[in-house]
Design a protein around this motif. Structure first.
Motif, mmCIF file in Angstrom:
data_model
loop_
_atom_site.group_PDB
_atom_site.id
_atom_site.type_symbol
_atom_site.label_atom_id
_atom_site.label_comp_id
_atom_site.label_asym_id
_atom_site.label_seq_id
_atom_site.Cartn_x
_atom_site.Cartn_y
_atom_site.Cartn_z
ATOM 1 N N UNK A 82 0.795 -1.492 -0.044
ATOM 2 C CA UNK A 82 -0.059 0.102 -0.047
ATOM 3 C C UNK A 82 0.841 1.264 0.082
ATOM 4 N N UNK A 83 1.998 1.149 0.712
ATOM 5 C CA UNK A 83 2.801 2.501 0.790
ATOM 6 C C UNK A 83 3.712 2.558 -0.514
ATOM 7 N N UNK A 84 3.892 1.562 -1.109
ATOM 8 C CA UNK A 84 4.725 1.525 -2.451
ATOM 9 C C UNK A 84 3.694 2.398 -3.502
ATOM 10 N N UNK A 85 2.403 1.633 -3.448
ATOM 11 C CA UNK A 85 1.598 1.944 -4.431
ATOM 12 C C UNK A 85 1.286 3.593 -4.222
ATOM 13 N N UNK A 86 1.140 4.107 -3.079
ATOM 14 C CA UNK A 86 0.521 5.232 -2.705
ATOM 15 C C UNK A 86 2.007 6.162 -2.712
ATOM 16 N N UNK A 87 3.100 5.620 -3.339
ATOM 17 C CA UNK A 87 4.326 6.619 -3.445
ATOM 18 C C UNK A 87 4.740 7.260 -2.007
ATOM 19 N N UNK A 88 4.662 6.241 -0.816
ATOM 20 C CA UNK A 88 5.099 6.966 0.429
ATOM 21 C C UNK A 88 6.366 5.965 0.803
ATOM 22 N N UNK A 89 6.929 6.399 1.993
ATOM 23 C CA UNK A 89 7.998 5.858 2.321
ATOM 24 C C UNK A 89 7.601 4.497 3.181
ATOM 25 N N UNK A 90 8.426 3.215 2.607
ATOM 26 C CA UNK A 90 7.905 1.762 3.245
ATOM 27 C C UNK A 90 8.406 1.990 4.722
ATOM 28 N N UNK A 91 7.785 0.913 5.401
ATOM 29 C CA UNK A 91 8.138 0.707 6.765
ATOM 30 C C UNK A 91 9.794 0.395 6.883
ATOM 31 N N UNK A 92 10.364 1.239 7.815
ATOM 32 C CA UNK A 92 11.685 0.867 8.158
ATOM 33 C C UNK A 92 11.861 0.495 9.508
ATOM 34 N N UNK A 93 12.143 -0.747 9.951
ATOM 35 C CA UNK A 93 12.279 -1.043 11.454
ATOM 36 C C UNK A 93 13.121 -0.268 12.099
ATOM 37 N N UNK A 94 14.111 0.289 11.628
ATOM 38 C CA UNK A 94 15.140 1.196 12.582
ATOM 39 C C UNK A 94 14.506 2.496 12.911
#
Length: 122
Positions: A82-94
């Protein structure tokens, strides 16, 4: 048999384009048996704005996309999509907030509890 070619067949790419964010959310809603109105109410957003998101005329914020994923009980890969399709930053566990989000998704936390854990409320 697969043949090598030096030319990229744009027709194949066009015929197999990824879904839009709104199409993907709609697919997830159907899969989970959730009505559009239920999602909009849970997100606590203006009704018109909610339908614009679901119709693809507006792109939700990163946080709204995450809320959608949490409400639908999505897994991490679905929210990342969803984040990729919405052109938003993906989750990054750091990132501490993202680590909390991933924890909630992996443990299938109830929506309200997840929001409280991540943001201290909805």
């Amino acid at each position: 048999m697969i043949r090598r070619t030096k030319r990229l067949n744009m027709k194949v790419i066009e015929d197999n384009a990824p879904p839009t964010l709104s199409e993907y959310i709609e697919e997830c809603l159907k899969e989970k048996g959730v009505k559009r109105s239920e999602l909009i109410r849970a997100l606590d957003i203006d009704r018109n704005y909610g339908y614009q998101i679901l119709n693809g005329t507006r792109i939700p914020t990163r946080r709204q996309i995450i809320h959608i994923g949490l409400f639908l009980g999505s897994d991490v890969s679905q929210v990342q999509r969803m984040l990729t399709l919405g052109e938003r930053d993906v989750l990054y566990v750091r990132r501490p907030e993202d680590a909390k989000i991933v924890h909630c998704l992996e443990h299938h936390m109830e929506y309200e509890k997840a929001c409280e854990f991540i943001w201290g409320g909805t």
